[in-house]
Design an enzyme around this catalytic site. Structure first.
Site: not given
Lengths: 528, 528
Positions: A289, A291-292, A314, A408
């Site tokens: 995904g 992010g950090n 994605e 997703g």
């Protein structure tokens, strides 16, 4: 053809319409349709279903969408109950999401958002929001579950002599929007470097059943489509020119918690390789995904023994370019290229290199169950919380208030080869435990969650019955401050009459959440 | 070759070993390995992982499994802590499941069961049970999540001259068991009609990633494999002969509730055809579970306008033969043929006809995400309960006690084209409502459930936000006796501060279940 690079592009969010864009519309028929954004949005009427381009920060129409927000606001200010249904790829740029939500004219939003104003409208019950798997959007819209699509607004980087469309920095559902919409507004953005041409692979082989055939993609780098979108020129009602940048933020350096999580993930990969369950060197295609935490995992891969990894996800962010440049990653497939200005500069300066290592696909393909299963994706997604039996809540704070959406994560988790969920063990300065007795909203079931990781450790619950899972999840993943209370819950639930396969005390299952709502913390002794 | 038909077969459960079976083992190497069941089970040691054939009532080894139960019982009676891990296709025959559970020697059971004794052991915490999607079993075992498979026990109907195996009435995971087990025990059952040969399609194209390729199946009737199983003769340690029937019960006639549910489903199909969302005449391939409601839906199809339907599911029961015979169904694919004796008689007498309309596949293929998505399956599965937002509990009574398992319902629901869940609106003579404020166990999330059907009506929640879903589910599906309380719950949840996208009152979310546990009924006024 003139190839503008970032150094020649205007600063972020600055608009220099018409300067370099004339060369982008190379078809006379389309050139005749050039209008202002304000004229273009007049094609959108109250009650319309409007499908726009955009996936994360990449590819949202820069001028037509703000004009649409104005159009709605003015109509509503004059007493007209003007509303539209809004379909997108995933989230759209934060500013766009905010403008549209503030206009108060979105009746229904689908399939994902990640912005505070929109979130507030949804949680107040003022905007209907349908939160579905991103791989399901195209087929459901095509099938008509969301009614007729009246207008598509799609950002592209150019129009070819023959009238095909050169995609922008995200593909998302654009192919589907162009296929199904009655009227089409194109926004041609000359900020997008010409060099992007050819990075896309638009697959035209999908169909509604019973007419589907195998998708002949067996490697992350396979190209199975064409570089451009097809469009019926008769349905293109307006073309708007723009030259405005995407708005991705540069990544921040991973913090200690994210690095600890990444460390556990990398240890797990090493363990799986040693056990013969993952190929050495290359693992299997990685999905992660945004992010950090995700960035920390990717960054950590550079220091590992891996060469020639692949990614099938994605969104590609700045960090991926470095991994490709240093040979850690051989190939990355995604549906959006969400690069900062510095990232885009790097990408364009070395486009002849990156072109051989990156492809952008429709989200129907980037998230497709058939492909996800075939490639054997290692799915790594964030979560809000997991319960002791491995059910995951990805979307609803305290079970009721939506954060973003499932996106997703379900596409990759259910059909992938390994499903991992990553999160710090606490949130809000330790007031919230990410490991709870029972999650009050389930986005990923116990049947689908294999590995849970926090900075505390990694719980591999594959092949474990629920009673064994609970002990492993608490010991490995829960923050030490919450472990005793979680163990106590399990002990008493297992001792209760008819404890069953998955012991719970229904009257206490949400005690952590109820305490938080009552006191502002999940801690029984807040001074702890 | 002698072709015994049912009329020449012994009566149910009667064993006439060796009478007709000599002709079934046509390879001398295998004939030399014939032993008794008691001798065969000596290859199974404490601590072994044992994988056996069987899917529903079809294809469980008839003699080796009872001998294994005896073997375990005797060892444990003599003070030995003899246990095995038991892997199957899905459930196995009820008698087998009971014998093995009573022996108290199953440490871990995977992936499905449907029998009271086993269920009791699991819910008492005396047997570990891992409840996973049936399409995931083969790849997870192959990958080694369940450790080394020591012994496979597989029922077949014969062994060819060249040493290939003719499958029995179910295929299940047998291909995988034969591929991975260190030692193999074959049970050759001459009760299975010779005429079954050729009904099977065993696909040998699956692989672990990164070596997977597209599965070239585009129609329910496509054959992509071979008629027999391959086996390494060096690993076959024993061959046991038997002649015992499967134990499927004849179907009972649908009751009024099931017929009402079926009526709503058929009305929905007509509505979808009229809206252009389903092909007229043929719909899309149907998947339906086992049981009264599923049978009523299938029976109802005969009276509709449909010709040439297809089915792509797990189990074929007696009712399917009638649908094929009268032309309603053109082709049915499954992994198990669970016919009663009368059904098998019909099948064998008209085998030249049915052979062109039925195929049995490995469950990896019958439930494969790639195929389920491609074919566009209409998934119809039972449930224990649904909540007002469309989350479904298929497995856990009152959230803690396992009933059966998720089986293949997730495979078809997530990746199919339409996902429907069917149940009477009440259970236990009206004491339990199948529509509740919140389900205490989620097997199918709100992102996956599109249509809920009870005898009260049908809720089509596609494209609806949670707040709209709750009203539709209560009005259409809940029993009238429970509607007022459900509406009251929603009203108060929506009025609560920070109600959010999915309004809930966490302190009351399980009030129906807690009342049942306390009073034996979910009704607030039991005299109602």
């Amino acid at each position: 053809m003139h190839a503008p690079t970032l150094s020649s592009a205007p600063s972020k969010a600055e608009t220099v319409a018409g300067v370099a864009s004339a060369g982008r519309i190379r078809n006379e028929n389309f050139r005749r349709k050039i209008v202002s954004a304000e004229e273009a949005v007049r094609y959108i009427r109250s009650g319309d279903t409007v499908a726009i381009s955009g996936f994360a920060s990449a590819g949202t129409p820069k001028r037509v969408t703000p004009a649409l927000a104005d159009h709605i606001r003015r109509a509503r200010a004059s007493g007209d109950d003007f509303t539209i249904n809004l379909l997108t790829g995933a989230s759209v740029s934060a500013e766009t999401e905010r403008l549209l939500a503030e206009a108060d004219g979105i009746a229904l939003r689908m399939p994902y958002q990640a912005e505070p104003t929109a979130r507030g409208r949804i949680n107040d019950g003022r905007m209907d929001y349908v939160d579905i798997h991103l791989s399901h959007v195209a087929q459901q819209v095509w099938e008509g579950y969301y009614g007729h699509v009246d207008v598509a607004v799609v950002e592209v980087s150019g129009i070819t002599e023959s009238g095909e469309l050169i995609p922008a920095t995200s593909v998302g559902n654009n192919k589907t929007w162009l296929d199904v919409a009655e009227k089409i507004v194109l926004e041609v953005n000359s900020w997008i470097p010409d060099a992007m041409s050819g990075v896309h692979d638009i697959y035209y082989g999908t169909a509604l059943p019973p007419h589907r055939t195998p998708i002949q993609l067996t490697d992350v780098e396979d190209r199975i489509g064409q570089e451009t979108f097809r469009v019926d020129p008769a349905r293109v009602v307006a073309v708007v020119e723009t030259e405005v940048s995407d708005s991705a933020n540069p990544l921040t350096a991973p913090d200690a918690t994210s690095q600890a999580i990444a460390g556990h993930v990398l240890d797990f990969f090493a363990h799986e390789v040693a056990a013969g369950r993952l190929p050495a060197d290359t693992l299997l295609p990685l999905q992660s995904g945004i992010g950090n935490v995700a960035n920390a995992v990717l960054a950590g891969l550079s220091d590992g023994p891996y060469r020639g990894l692949t990614c099938y996800s994605e969104v590609i962010q700045d960090g991926m370019l470095e991994l490709i440049a240093n040979g850690t990653v051989r190939y990355a497939s995604s549906t959006a290229l969400a690069l900062s200005e510095a990232g885009l500069d790097e990408f364009v300066r070395n486009i002849d290199f990156y072109r051989n290592h990156i492809v952008l696909r429709p989200q129907e393909i980037s998230n497709h169950p058939e492909i996800v299963r075939r490639l054997g994706i290692i799915a790594m997604n964030g979560m809000l919380e997991a319960d002791i039996y491995g059910n995951v809540n990805s979307t609803h704070v305290m079970g009721t208030r939506i954060m973003n959406g499932i996106g997703g994560s379900g596409d990759f988790t259910r059909n992938g080869y390994l499903s991992m969920f990553l999160s710090p063990s606490t949130a809000r300065n330790g007031a919230i435990s990410s490991i709870v007795p029972m999650v009050p909203h389930v986005d990923h079931t116990e049947h689908d969650v294999q590995v849970i990781v926090t900075e505390q450790g990694l719980a591999d619950v594959r092949g474990l019955s629920p009673r064994r899972r609970s002990r492993v999840v608490i010991e490995r993943c829960a923050h030490p401050d919450f472990r005793a209370e979680l163990h106590d819950y399990v002990d008493r639930a297992e001792a209760a009459p008819g404890a069953g396969q998955t012991p719970h005390l229904l009257g206490e299952a949400f005690s952590f959440h109820e305490r938080f709502t009552r006191t502002g913390t999940m801690r029984a002794n807040p001074e702890q």
